[in-house]
Every structure is written in C-alpha cells, then in structure tokens.
Design a protein around this motif. Structure first.
Motif, PDB file in Angstrom:
ATOM      1  N   LEU A 184       0.838  -1.191   0.000  1.00 24.24           N
ATOM      2  CA  LEU A 184       0.000   0.000   0.000  1.00 24.24           C
ATOM      3  C   LEU A 184       0.877   1.247   0.000  1.00 24.24           C
ATOM      4  N   ARG A 185       0.516   2.173  -0.876  1.00 24.39           N
ATOM      5  CA  ARG A 185       1.268   3.422  -0.973  1.00 24.39           C
ATOM      6  C   ARG A 185       0.314   4.598  -0.837  1.00 24.39           C
ATOM      7  N   ALA A 186       0.828   5.710  -0.336  1.00 19.94           N
ATOM      8  CA  ALA A 186       0.006   6.896  -0.107  1.00 19.94           C
ATOM      9  C   ALA A 186      -0.434   7.510  -1.434  1.00 19.94           C
ATOM     10  N   TRP A 187      -1.663   7.979  -1.452  1.00 18.29           N
ATOM     11  CA  TRP A 187      -2.224   8.587  -2.654  1.00 18.29           C
ATOM     12  C   TRP A 187      -1.375   9.756  -3.147  1.00 18.29           C
ATOM     13  N   ASP A 188      -0.842  10.545  -2.228  1.00 19.21           N
ATOM     14  CA  ASP A 188      -0.058  11.723  -2.606  1.00 19.21           C
ATOM     15  C   ASP A 188       1.227  11.372  -3.334  1.00 19.21           C
ATOM     16  N   GLU A 189       1.678  10.126  -3.227  1.00 13.74           N
ATOM     17  CA  GLU A 189       2.897   9.722  -3.932  1.00 13.74           C
ATOM     18  C   GLU A 189       2.637   9.396  -5.404  1.00 13.74           C
ATOM     19  N   ALA A 190       1.374   9.189  -5.766  1.00 10.94           N
ATOM     20  CA  ALA A 190       1.054   8.673  -7.093  1.00 10.94           C
ATOM     21  C   ALA A 190       1.475   9.569  -8.255  1.00 10.94           C
ATOM     22  N   PRO A 191       1.239  10.904  -8.219  1.00 11.40           N
ATOM     23  CA  PRO A 191       1.548  11.707  -9.409  1.00 11.40           C
ATOM     24  C   PRO A 191       2.983  11.559  -9.892  1.00 11.40           C
ATOM     25  N   GLY A 192       3.922  11.541  -8.990  1.00 10.94           N
ATOM     26  CA  GLY A 192       5.319  11.415  -9.394  1.00 10.94           C
ATOM     27  C   GLY A 192       5.763   9.996  -9.656  1.00 10.94           C
ATOM     28  N   ALA A 193       5.059   9.023  -9.067  1.00 10.65           N
ATOM     29  CA  ALA A 193       5.511   7.632  -9.157  1.00 10.65           C
ATOM     30  C   ALA A 193       4.953   6.887 -10.361  1.00 10.65           C
ATOM     31  N   LEU A 194       3.722   7.176 -10.765  1.00 13.67           N
ATOM     32  CA  LEU A 194       3.054   6.350 -11.769  1.00 13.67           C
ATOM     33  C   LEU A 194       3.778   6.250 -13.109  1.00 13.67           C
ATOM     34  N   ASP A 198       5.122  -0.014 -15.653  1.00 12.61           N
ATOM     35  CA  ASP A 198       4.814  -0.559 -16.977  1.00 12.61           C
ATOM     36  C   ASP A 198       3.317  -0.655 -17.214  1.00 12.61           C
ATOM     37  N   VAL A 199       2.562  -0.886 -16.143  1.00 17.56           N
ATOM     38  CA  VAL A 199       1.103  -1.000 -16.220  1.00 17.56           C
ATOM     39  C   VAL A 199       0.493  -0.286 -15.018  1.00 17.56           C
ATOM     40  N   VAL A 200      -0.512   0.542 -15.286  1.00 23.70           N
ATOM     41  CA  VAL A 200      -1.287   1.190 -14.225  1.00 23.70           C
ATOM     42  C   VAL A 200      -2.751   0.877 -14.476  1.00 23.70           C
ATOM     43  N   VAL A 201      -3.446   0.398 -13.449  1.00 19.77           N
ATOM     44  CA  VAL A 201      -4.875   0.106 -13.546  1.00 19.77           C
ATOM     45  C   VAL A 201      -5.613   1.001 -12.558  1.00 19.77           C
ATOM     46  N   SER A 202      -6.445   1.890 -13.094  1.00 20.74           N
ATOM     47  CA  SER A 202      -7.281   2.722 -12.230  1.00 20.74           C
ATOM     48  C   SER A 202      -8.624   2.043 -12.052  1.00 20.74           C
ATOM     49  N   THR A 203      -8.973   1.737 -10.807  1.00 22.11           N
ATOM     50  CA  THR A 203     -10.242   1.073 -10.502  1.00 22.11           C
ATOM     51  C   THR A 203     -11.245   2.057  -9.914  1.00 22.11           C
ATOM     52  N   LEU A 204     -10.976   3.338 -10.047  1.00 19.54           N
ATOM     53  CA  LEU A 204     -11.797   4.370  -9.422  1.00 19.54           C
ATOM     54  C   LEU A 204     -13.027   4.696 -10.268  1.00 19.54           C
ATOM     55  N   PRO A 205     -14.073   5.227  -9.642  1.00 19.65           N
ATOM     56  CA  PRO A 205     -15.271   5.615 -10.395  1.00 19.65           C
ATOM     57  C   PRO A 205     -14.983   6.837 -11.260  1.00 19.65           C
ATOM     58  N   PRO A 206     -15.905   7.205 -12.149  1.00 22.66           N
ATOM     59  CA  PRO A 206     -15.703   8.390 -12.989  1.00 22.66           C
ATOM     60  C   PRO A 206     -15.304   9.612 -12.164  1.00 22.66           C
ATOM     61  N   HIS A 207     -14.284  10.323 -12.640  1.00 20.91           N
ATOM     62  CA  HIS A 207     -13.737  11.530 -12.016  1.00 20.91           C
ATOM     63  C   HIS A 207     -12.965  11.238 -10.727  1.00 20.91           C
ATOM     64  N   GLY A 208     -12.835   9.978 -10.350  1.00 13.81           N
ATOM     65  CA  GLY A 208     -12.152   9.651  -9.104  1.00 13.81           C
ATOM     66  C   GLY A 208     -10.668   9.951  -9.104  1.00 13.81           C
ATOM     67  N   ALA A 209     -10.061  10.053 -10.288  1.00 15.29           N
ATOM     68  CA  ALA A 209      -8.626  10.340 -10.375  1.00 15.29           C
ATOM     69  C   ALA A 209      -8.349  11.700 -10.998  1.00 15.29           C
ATOM     70  N   ASP A 210      -9.355  12.562 -11.062  1.00 16.12           N
ATOM     71  CA  ASP A 210      -9.155  13.868 -11.713  1.00 16.12           C
ATOM     72  C   ASP A 210      -8.101  14.695 -11.000  1.00 16.12           C
ATOM     73  N   ASP A 211      -8.094  14.664  -9.665  1.00 18.12           N
ATOM     74  CA  ASP A 211      -7.092  15.443  -8.936  1.00 18.12           C
ATOM     75  C   ASP A 211      -5.694  14.925  -9.215  1.00 18.12           C
ATOM     76  N   LEU A 212      -5.564  13.617  -9.294  1.00 17.27           N
ATOM     77  CA  LEU A 212      -4.266  13.010  -9.595  1.00 17.27           C
ATOM     78  C   LEU A 212      -3.803  13.406 -10.992  1.00 17.27           C
TER      79      LEU A 212
END
Length: 304
Positions: A184-194, A198-212
């Motif tokens: 498990l990793r903190a959400w705030d780390e995602a923008p720089g890490a993603l 090689d593969v990223v899977v977003s399982t969030l609902p519509p607009h759930g990753a807009d801030d990211l």
C-alpha cells in the motif's frame, strides 16, 4: 439446432446482467452480438436489482433449465459471491464474483471474469514486459481483480495507491491468497511515481482520479507504460488525457468490459473459463463493433 452439452438445455436459453443502476450497461449489446456470431439461441436481458433483492432473484431461477447465467455489476459483486454454492479458484481468491453460472443440478458457480478483462485490455493496448511493474489506483472490489490480473501479466508484486489504507484490507488479503504481494502506498505519492510503472490500472469511479491527473500534468512526466482506466463514461477521462500527453498507451474501461464478456460467454455457452470459443476472433470483433470500438487483437504473452 443448438448443440447439446451434457443434460438437455431448454431453447431459447436465458441470461442477464444485474446491478443498480443498470440502464447504462453495455452487456446486453455485447452478449447479443456474440450469440449472433456463435448461433446460440440465448435471450440476454437486464434487471435492476439492489443487494437485498439478489438472493431471491437467484433462488427463483435455480433449477430452471432455461437459465444459463448472470453477469453481475456494481454493487452486487460481494452479494453474488455469497449466493454461489461453489466458486472457481480465481473467484475464491479474488473474493468477489461478477459471474454466476446456473448448473443443471440447481447449484450456482461463481467466477470472476474481470481478471481476464483487465489482462486482455492491457495486452491489446500496448507492449507489456514479461515481469512488469504494476500499480493499481484504489483498493475496492475491482482492485482485487486488478491484483489478480497483475499476477496474470507476470508481475511479482503490485503497488496499490489508496487514500484510506484501512479500506484496502480485502485487496491486501487477495494478494496474499494469489501469491502477489501488495504494497500500500500513499495517494499523494502517485503523481510522481506512476510514470515509472509498466502497467497502471485505475479502478476508481468516474472523475475519481481527476485530482491526480491535474497534479501529474503539472509535473509533465514522460512514460511508456499502459494505463487501463476502468471508468469509461465520460471518455476520455482526465487521467487518460494526461497519460496520453505523457506518451503512454491507454485502454478505456470499455475494453475491459469486452474481454471480460468473452469469458462470460464461454461459461454461458457451456464451456470453461479460458476455453477457446468457435470463431473467437470473429466474436471479439463483433463485441468491439457492438460498442463502437476498433477491433482489438491480444498478442501472445511475452516469453520470460
């Protein structure tokens, strides 16, 4: 004439998608297109049900030789797992099911075809190395399928980015059962890490990753990875647009829906998970056409 497989089945047969709300579901379009190619006489419908209604709906159809199965969408996947008398190994490991198969003896088999859907959509979108670095956004029910799919793609482990780690316990447990360790990793780390995955899977609902997406765009990172965004309406999502600008390949959630439907169609026509369909490429082409997608081809897994 419909081909018999074991005990005699009633024709026309019946199957359906259940969930709430259900009006937006593309499953009827997909299944009907496939059965037309296969020459299967299966009437596929849709039923709007909430969790409390599912057990009675299922029980009323047990032992009815016309019924082949149910496609299960949100929010019923956990309730469907409880309705199943038996689950496949994958359904047991993931802990939720999106497919219920009515068997001639009146029992129900639960399976999860979301895993095959994710694997197929990712491989159709872009090149994936034999042992990819995989990240998952979100820790809910679809995230458990994403972890299983990461294992299917050859990932030795998976990083799951969440806002509330306490809610991701089921995903961590699924990883343990599947032999795919979850970190498990903190959400705030995602923008720089993603971009490094090689593969990223977003399982969030519509607009759930807009801030990211907004924060990632501000960093202007480059990537060669594949993003699967399980949300497909509206499309493209903010995350998909940011990923494309960064140079990555993108698969919309509708592609996941296409490939998970292929495995359901196998089961609803009397076959096992992963068992090839007659004219399978024609079936996939028909599914793509039914939902307005370019025809998708899944390359063979890379050799390691």
């Amino acid at each position: 004439m419909q081909r018999e497989r074991g005990p005699v089945r009633v024709s026309p047969a019946r199957a359906a998608v259940v969930g709430h709300p259900i009006g937006h579901s593309r499953s009827p379009d997909l299944h009907r297109a496939a059965y037309a190619v296969l020459g299967e006489d299966i009437d596929y419908g849709a039923h709007d049900l909430v969790e409390e209604q599912l057990p009675a709906f299922v029980d009323a159809r047990r032992g009815d030789p016309a019924w082949r199965g149910l496609s299960v969408t949100m929010p019923l996947k956990s309730a469907a797992a409880a309705c199943a008398d038996e689950r496949t190994g994958l359904g047991e490991a993931v802990g939720v099911v999106n497919t219920l198969v009515f068997r001639p003896d009146g029992t129900l088999l639960g399976h999860n075809t979301d895993v095959a859907g994710i694997v197929g959509a990712v491989r159709a979108a872009g090149a994936v190395p034999g042992t990819p670095r995989v990240a998952v956004l979100g820790g809910g029910g679809t995230a458990t399928a994403a972890v299983a799919a990461a294992g299917g793609l050859g990932a030795p482990a998976v990083d799951v980015f969440v806002r509330a780690p306490a809610r991701a316990g089921r995903t961590v447990e699924a990883g343990c059962r599947l032999g795919v360790p979850v970190r498990l990793r903190a959400w705030d780390e995602a923008p720089g890490a993603l971009p490094g995955y090689d593969v990223v899977v977003s399982t969030l609902p519509p607009h759930g990753a807009d801030d990211l997406a907004e924060r990632a765009a501000a960093l202007a990172p480059a990537t060669t990875g594949v993003l699967l965004d399980a949300a497909y309406d509206p499309w493209p999502s903010a995350l998909a647009r940011a990923w494309t600008r960064a140079g990555g390949a993108v698969a919309p959630g509708i592609d996941m829906l296409i490939f998970q439907a292929v495995d359901q169609i196998r089961l609803f026509t009397g076959r096992g998970p992963g068992e090839p369909l007659p004219r399978e490429q024609d079936v996939i082409a028909a599914l793509c056409t039914a939902v307005g997608r370019p025809v998708r081809v899944v390359p063979s897994p890379p050799r390691t």
